[in-house]
Scaffold this motif. Structure first.
Motif, mmCIF file in Angstrom:
data_model
loop_
_atom_site.group_PDB
_atom_site.id
_atom_site.type_symbol
_atom_site.label_atom_id
_atom_site.label_comp_id
_atom_site.label_asym_id
_atom_site.label_seq_id
_atom_site.Cartn_x
_atom_site.Cartn_y
_atom_site.Cartn_z
ATOM 1 N N TYR A 111 74.242 -0.602 12.039
ATOM 2 C CA TYR A 111 73.274 -0.867 13.104
ATOM 3 C C TYR A 111 73.657 -0.115 14.381
ATOM 4 O O TYR A 111 72.831 0.577 14.978
ATOM 5 C CB TYR A 111 73.202 -2.372 13.372
ATOM 6 N N ASP A 112 74.915 -0.247 14.798
ATOM 7 C CA ASP A 112 75.347 0.327 16.075
ATOM 8 C C ASP A 112 75.586 1.831 16.013
ATOM 9 O O ASP A 112 75.316 2.540 16.997
ATOM 10 C CB ASP A 112 76.628 -0.347 16.549
ATOM 11 N N ASP A 113 76.097 2.316 14.884
ATOM 12 C CA ASP A 113 76.561 3.700 14.828
ATOM 13 C C ASP A 113 75.633 4.648 14.074
ATOM 14 O O ASP A 113 75.850 5.861 14.089
ATOM 15 C CB ASP A 113 77.954 3.756 14.189
ATOM 16 N N VAL A 114 74.615 4.101 13.421
ATOM 17 C CA VAL A 114 73.681 4.965 12.692
ATOM 18 C C VAL A 114 72.243 4.683 13.127
ATOM 19 O O VAL A 114 71.559 5.555 13.653
ATOM 20 C CB VAL A 114 73.822 4.801 11.159
ATOM 21 N N MET A 115 71.779 3.453 12.930
ATOM 22 C CA MET A 115 70.386 3.150 13.237
ATOM 23 C C MET A 115 70.033 3.409 14.703
ATOM 24 O O MET A 115 69.078 4.138 15.009
ATOM 25 C CB MET A 115 70.060 1.701 12.900
ATOM 26 N N ALA A 128 74.813 14.249 18.388
ATOM 27 C CA ALA A 128 74.436 13.170 17.461
ATOM 28 C C ALA A 128 74.846 13.513 16.036
ATOM 29 O O ALA A 128 75.353 12.656 15.300
ATOM 30 C CB ALA A 128 72.934 12.921 17.541
ATOM 31 N N LEU A 129 74.627 14.752 15.630
ATOM 32 C CA LEU A 129 74.952 15.157 14.276
ATOM 33 C C LEU A 129 76.453 15.142 14.039
ATOM 34 O O LEU A 129 76.928 14.694 12.981
ATOM 35 C CB LEU A 129 74.371 16.548 13.997
ATOM 36 N N GLU A 130 77.223 15.601 15.021
ATOM 37 C CA GLU A 130 78.678 15.607 14.872
ATOM 38 C C GLU A 130 79.215 14.185 14.777
ATOM 39 O O GLU A 130 80.084 13.883 13.943
ATOM 40 C CB GLU A 130 79.321 16.333 16.049
ATOM 41 N N ARG A 131 78.709 13.290 15.596
ATOM 42 C CA ARG A 131 79.149 11.893 15.537
ATOM 43 C C ARG A 131 78.765 11.259 14.205
ATOM 44 O O ARG A 131 79.539 10.491 13.625
ATOM 45 C CB ARG A 131 78.538 11.103 16.697
ATOM 46 N N HIS A 148 81.232 9.700 11.406
ATOM 47 C CA HIS A 148 81.086 8.312 10.977
ATOM 48 C C HIS A 148 80.849 8.224 9.471
ATOM 49 O O HIS A 148 81.393 7.327 8.805
ATOM 50 C CB HIS A 148 79.946 7.633 11.727
ATOM 51 N N PHE A 149 80.075 9.146 8.926
ATOM 52 C CA PHE A 149 79.837 9.140 7.486
ATOM 53 C C PHE A 149 81.128 9.391 6.715
ATOM 54 O O PHE A 149 81.341 8.836 5.631
ATOM 55 C CB PHE A 149 78.774 10.178 7.112
#
Length: 239
Positions: A108-112, A137-140, A144-145
């Motif tokens: 929820y916090d780190d992707v959505m 955004a893409l690098e983060r 995270h992935f």
């Protein structure tokens, strides 16, 4: 509301913060009205109902869940309520319970939310450098992935999922992996994270997700002109 009133999940006619709950209800065969507020550039239907707290909850926001006489607002509260009301917390056991809760919070916090903010960025912040925003955004998200890939492999998420019912965390995981690929396109390359790619392909939540998306191919958010915004993001992500 009375105990005999229908169960209702109310949200915009978009995926947004409620889509994974829709998948969950479908996957588990739970009767609940999927009430969708129509969208137009002026948000006409939403403006007409927003002040009505019996429909939009204490904070006049969506989603709202009406469930056996209770009215609940806020996505994570609705998710936690269903998780407990349907006995998933006790079915999982202590360790798995907290893993599911942590995964829901992280997704929820780190992707959505970052993807949703990115889609609205040029509306919310006129003149913002979209290329720089997409790059960050893409690098983060890639970072995270990579963390999710390692953690879910360590937790043996798929192996455990094969021995239990579909859970809210499964549905949120599949939804956010699908949304991320939809928004960033080939610039994301989910196959770089092999366990996450397996989760996307093999989680049982995928069936409910694909069925619902085929029936209701909604935008990710309520943002006007979202398709054009995604085309720009995809082009920048691939550059």
């Amino acid at each position: 509301m009375t105990d005999s009133a229908p169960r209702i999940l109310r949200y915009f006619d978009a995926r947004g913060r409620a889509q994974f709950i829709r998948y969950y209800l479908r996957a588990r065969g739970i009767a609940c009205v999927d009430e969708r507020v129509p969208l137009d550039p002026e948000f006409t239907a939403w403006r007409a109902m927003r002040a009505d707290g019996t429909r939009t909850g204490p904070f006049h926001k969506l989603p709202v869940l009406h469930w056996d006489g209770e009215m609940l607002a806020e996505t994570r509260v609705i998710s936690s309520f269903l998780y407990r009301a349907l006995g998933d917390d006790t079915a999982l056991g202590e360790r798995s319970h907290w893993r599911h809760e942590m995964l829901v919070s992280s997704l929820y916090d780190d992707v959505m939310m970052p993807i949703g903010t990115l889609l609205w960025s040029d509306v919310m912040y006129p003149g913002a450098d979209l290329a720089a925003w997409v790059g960050r955004a893409l690098e983060r998200l890639r970072t995270h992935f990579a963390s999710l890939n390692a953690t879910l492999a360590e937790w043996r998420w798929l192996e455990d999922a094969s021995a239990r019912e579909v859970m809210l965390a499964d549905c949120l995981l599949w939804e956010e992996l699908d949304v991320a690929q939809h928004v960033f396109g080939p610039g994301l390359r989910l196959e770089e994270q092999p366990y996450l790619a397996r989760c996307y392909r093999e989680l049982a939540a995928r069936s409910a997700g694909e069925e619902l998306l085929a029936e209701r191919p909604n935008p990710v958010t309520a943002r006007p002109g979202e398709a054009e915004a995604i085309a720009k993001i995809r082009a920048l992500a691939a550059a």
